[in-house]
Design a protein around this motif. Structure first.
Motif, mmCIF file in Angstrom:
data_model
loop_
_atom_site.group_PDB
_atom_site.id
_atom_site.type_symbol
_atom_site.label_atom_id
_atom_site.label_comp_id
_atom_site.label_asym_id
_atom_site.label_seq_id
_atom_site.Cartn_x
_atom_site.Cartn_y
_atom_site.Cartn_z
ATOM 1 N N GLU A 291 0.823 -1.202 0.000
ATOM 2 C CA GLU A 291 0.000 0.000 0.000
ATOM 3 C C GLU A 291 0.863 1.260 0.000
ATOM 4 O O GLU A 291 0.502 2.273 -0.600
ATOM 5 N N ALA B 136 -1.555 4.660 4.212
ATOM 6 C CA ALA B 136 -1.425 3.276 3.753
ATOM 7 C C ALA B 136 -1.732 2.300 4.876
ATOM 8 O O ALA B 136 -2.410 1.284 4.664
ATOM 9 N N ARG C 78 -5.474 2.154 5.614
ATOM 10 C CA ARG C 78 -6.208 1.305 4.666
ATOM 11 C C ARG C 78 -6.086 -0.167 5.056
ATOM 12 O O ARG C 78 -7.058 -0.925 4.951
ATOM 13 N N CYS C 79 -4.920 -0.564 5.523
ATOM 14 C CA CYS C 79 -4.724 -1.955 5.966
ATOM 15 C C CYS C 79 -5.560 -2.252 7.202
ATOM 16 O O CYS C 79 -6.142 -3.335 7.318
#
Length: 283
Positions: free
Chosen positions: A101, A268, A271-272
């Motif tokens: 990501e 990033a 988002r994970c």
């Protein structure tokens, strides 16, 4: 500027620069980004113009290199190699997921299940250990989360997730400190194994608390573990600290908490975390 002109300027610059010149300085003199410079160097190498990267010094064009004019024709664009990510949400694959990501490149995810598809003949041909994560990038297969993070940082230099080669001492040191002594010490402690002093001499991790104090010492007052910029080492070290404090295998040292809180706010990683929350909700 057309690529042909850029390549000619690059060769001219290297021809008139007897000593190696670093990538950032070379890109600045040519008026291009580092990403464009890396692409142009790759294009020259593809047609037989071997631009040498002197470790810790920079790029140089050996005097014996000759350049036939035909080699500067505009090269046809190359299709990017497909990047496939093999994982299970409840695994160390989360480390690589975050790394991917951060890169911001397209990738395909293949989710494998423990004991079934993870042990299938097709996957065992890829990774005989029958575990995740693993990646396939074109024809290249890489396993082990630390190795994958290091590979991806080098394979996609435009993402800036590795320091310049001359400044990678801390980057390599702490990334593999986490992959070696930290992981081993955590595993032994989780299993209830307390090595004797004599046994500690035989172990790469030594004593659990020595590992903890060493890591806390390097992180004190630091936002990133390998200098002033975020890198793949932060992905790897940060994930282990986040997991360790969450599951109680690492103490909530103020140095660890401050470091992790800074990292977990990155888009990033957010988002994970959102993906993991969805997986757990659906389980």
């Amino acid at each position: 500027m057309p690529r042909t002109s850029r390549l000619q300027d690059l060769i001219r610059m290297l021809r008139h620069h007897a000593e190696p010149i670093g990538g950032p300085e070379l890109a600045e003199r040519l008026g291009v980004t580092l990403r464009t410079l890396y692409q142009d160097i790759a294009a020259l190498r593809a047609v037989g113009v071997e631009v040498v990267n002197a470790p810790g010094q920079g790029y140089v064009l050996p005097p014996e290199v000759t350049l036939p004019p035909a080699t500067l024709a505009e090269p046809a664009p190359l299709e990017p190699a497909e990047l496939t990510f093999y994982t299970n949400p409840l695994s160390r694959g989360g480390i690589v997921h975050w790394m991917l990501e951060e890169l911001g490149v397209p990738y395909r995810t293949v989710t494998l299940e423990y004991g079934t598809t993870m042990k299938s003949p097709d996957y065992l041909a890829l990774n005989p250990m029958g575990k995740v994560p693993a990646i396939r990038h074109g024809d290249v297969v890489v396993t082990e989360a630390a190795a994958i993070c290091t590979y991806l940082a080098d394979a996609f230099p435009e993402a800036g997730l590795a320091p310049p080669p001359a400044a990678r001492g801390d980057y390599y040191r702490w990334l593999f400190f986490a992959a070696g002594p930290l992981e081993a010490a955590l595993a032994l402690t989780t299993l209830g194994v307390q090595p004797t002093v004599e046994q500690q001499r035989q172990l790469g991790c030594g004593d659990y608390w020595t590992v903890i104090e060493t890591l806390a010492g390097v992180l004190e007052g630091r936002a990133y573990i390998a200098g002033t910029a975020f890198s793949a080492a932060d992905v790897y070290v940060g994930t282990h600290l986040g997991w360790g404090m969450h599951f109680g295998t690492l103490p909530r040292r103020p140095e660890f908490v401050a470091y992790w809180e800074g990292l977990r706010q990155r888009p990033a990683h957010q988002r994970c975390e959102a993906y993991m929350a969805q997986v757990l909700a659906e389980a």
